[in-house]
Scaffold this motif. Structure first.
Motif, PDB file in Angstrom:
ATOM      1  N   GLN A  23       5.011   5.684  -5.611  1.00 58.74           N
ATOM      2  CA  GLN A  23       5.236   6.951  -6.303  1.00 58.74           C
ATOM      3  C   GLN A  23       4.166   7.149  -7.366  1.00 58.74           C
ATOM      4  O   GLN A  23       3.945   6.284  -8.195  1.00 58.74           O
ATOM      5  CB  GLN A  23       6.615   6.947  -6.955  1.00 58.74           C
ATOM      6  N   LYS A  24       3.492   8.299  -7.305  1.00 60.91           N
ATOM      7  CA  LYS A  24       2.478   8.663  -8.291  1.00 60.91           C
ATOM      8  C   LYS A  24       2.733  10.097  -8.730  1.00 60.91           C
ATOM      9  O   LYS A  24       3.577  10.790  -8.159  1.00 60.91           O
ATOM     10  CB  LYS A  24       1.081   8.532  -7.689  1.00 60.91           C
ATOM     11  N   GLU A  25       1.983  10.556  -9.713  1.00 60.97           N
ATOM     12  CA  GLU A  25       2.165  11.921 -10.197  1.00 60.97           C
ATOM     13  C   GLU A  25       1.918  12.951  -9.095  1.00 60.97           C
ATOM     14  O   GLU A  25       2.589  13.964  -9.035  1.00 60.97           O
ATOM     15  CB  GLU A  25       1.225  12.192 -11.368  1.00 60.97           C
ATOM     16  N   GLY A  26       0.968  12.696  -8.221  1.00 63.99           N
ATOM     17  CA  GLY A  26       0.607  13.639  -7.171  1.00 63.99           C
ATOM     18  C   GLY A  26       1.581  13.679  -6.005  1.00 63.99           C
ATOM     19  O   GLY A  26       1.519  14.573  -5.157  1.00 63.99           O
ATOM     20  N   GLY A  27       2.482  12.704  -5.907  1.00 63.87           N
ATOM     21  CA  GLY A  27       3.438  12.697  -4.812  1.00 63.87           C
ATOM     22  C   GLY A  27       3.908  11.297  -4.465  1.00 63.87           C
ATOM     23  O   GLY A  27       3.692  10.341  -5.202  1.00 63.87           O
ATOM     24  N   ILE A  28       4.531  11.200  -3.317  1.00 62.42           N
ATOM     25  CA  ILE A  28       5.098   9.933  -2.848  1.00 62.42           C
ATOM     26  C   ILE A  28       4.405   9.541  -1.554  1.00 62.42           C
ATOM     27  O   ILE A  28       4.245  10.366  -0.647  1.00 62.42           O
ATOM     28  CB  ILE A  28       6.614  10.077  -2.605  1.00 62.42           C
ATOM     29  N   PHE A  29       3.960   8.287  -1.441  1.00 61.29           N
ATOM     30  CA  PHE A  29       3.312   7.761  -0.245  1.00 61.29           C
ATOM     31  C   PHE A  29       4.236   6.726   0.373  1.00 61.29           C
ATOM     32  O   PHE A  29       4.663   5.786  -0.304  1.00 61.29           O
ATOM     33  CB  PHE A  29       1.964   7.140  -0.604  1.00 61.29           C
ATOM     34  N   ILE A  30       4.576   6.912   1.651  1.00 60.44           N
ATOM     35  CA  ILE A  30       5.440   5.980   2.367  1.00 60.44           C
ATOM     36  C   ILE A  30       4.603   5.266   3.419  1.00 60.44           C
ATOM     37  O   ILE A  30       3.852   5.905   4.157  1.00 60.44           O
ATOM     38  CB  ILE A  30       6.616   6.728   3.036  1.00 60.44           C
ATOM     39  N   HIS A  31       4.693   3.937   3.487  1.00 61.87           N
ATOM     40  CA  HIS A  31       3.882   3.174   4.434  1.00 61.87           C
ATOM     41  C   HIS A  31       4.706   2.072   5.100  1.00 61.87           C
ATOM     42  O   HIS A  31       5.815   1.768   4.674  1.00 61.87           O
ATOM     43  CB  HIS A  31       2.659   2.573   3.731  1.00 61.87           C
ATOM     44  N   GLN A  32       4.149   1.507   6.158  1.00 59.52           N
ATOM     45  CA  GLN A  32       4.790   0.402   6.879  1.00 59.52           C
ATOM     46  C   GLN A  32       3.820  -0.768   6.989  1.00 59.52           C
ATOM     47  O   GLN A  32       3.649  -1.360   8.035  1.00 59.52           O
ATOM     48  CB  GLN A  32       5.230   0.865   8.261  1.00 59.52           C
ATOM     49  N   GLN A  33       3.189  -1.110   5.888  1.00 59.23           N
ATOM     50  CA  GLN A  33       2.194  -2.172   5.871  1.00 59.23           C
ATOM     51  C   GLN A  33       2.785  -3.513   6.316  1.00 59.23           C
ATOM     52  O   GLN A  33       2.180  -4.231   7.114  1.00 59.23           O
ATOM     53  CB  GLN A  33       1.602  -2.305   4.469  1.00 59.23           C
ATOM     54  N   LYS A  34       3.972  -3.855   5.840  1.00 60.33           N
ATOM     55  CA  LYS A  34       4.586  -5.138   6.198  1.00 60.33           C
ATOM     56  C   LYS A  34       4.869  -5.199   7.704  1.00 60.33           C
ATOM     57  O   LYS A  34       4.630  -6.209   8.353  1.00 60.33           O
ATOM     58  CB  LYS A  34       5.873  -5.354   5.401  1.00 60.33           C
ATOM     59  N   TYR A  35       5.384  -4.089   8.262  1.00 58.20           N
ATOM     60  CA  TYR A  35       5.668  -4.033   9.699  1.00 58.20           C
ATOM     61  C   TYR A  35       4.380  -4.174  10.516  1.00 58.20           C
ATOM     62  O   TYR A  35       4.336  -4.912  11.499  1.00 58.20           O
ATOM     63  CB  TYR A  35       6.366  -2.713  10.031  1.00 58.20           C
TER      64      TYR A  35
END
Length: 74
Positions: A23-35
């Motif tokens: 979560q940052k000021e510009g928005g939310i980034f969702i990732h699946q790096q672990k997967y």
């Protein structure tokens, strides 16, 4: 809501349903790096060279490519 119900403030969300959340000021980034890392380890590809585009951009795809069939058991 915290005035009505007793609950602790756990801070920013980092993981949700197995996905990473940034979560940052510009928005939310969702990732699946672990997967993705789990899949690379499972198939012995963790030491492969990373590329920005894993396919040749000019490759023409065909329905039949004369390659041997993949082993579905793997």
């Amino acid at each position: 809501m915290m005035n009505k119900f007793e609950m602790p403030d756990l801070g920013l969300l980092h993981h949700f349903l197995g996905m990473g959340v940034i979560q940052k000021e510009g928005g939310i980034f969702i990732h699946q790096q672990k997967y993705a890392k789990t899949l690379l380890n499972k198939f012995g590809l963790k030491d492969c060279k990373p590329v920005s585009t894993p396919l040749v951009p000019t490759e023409k795809l065909k329905r039949e490519d004369e390659c041997e069939l993949a082993d579905e058991q793997t």
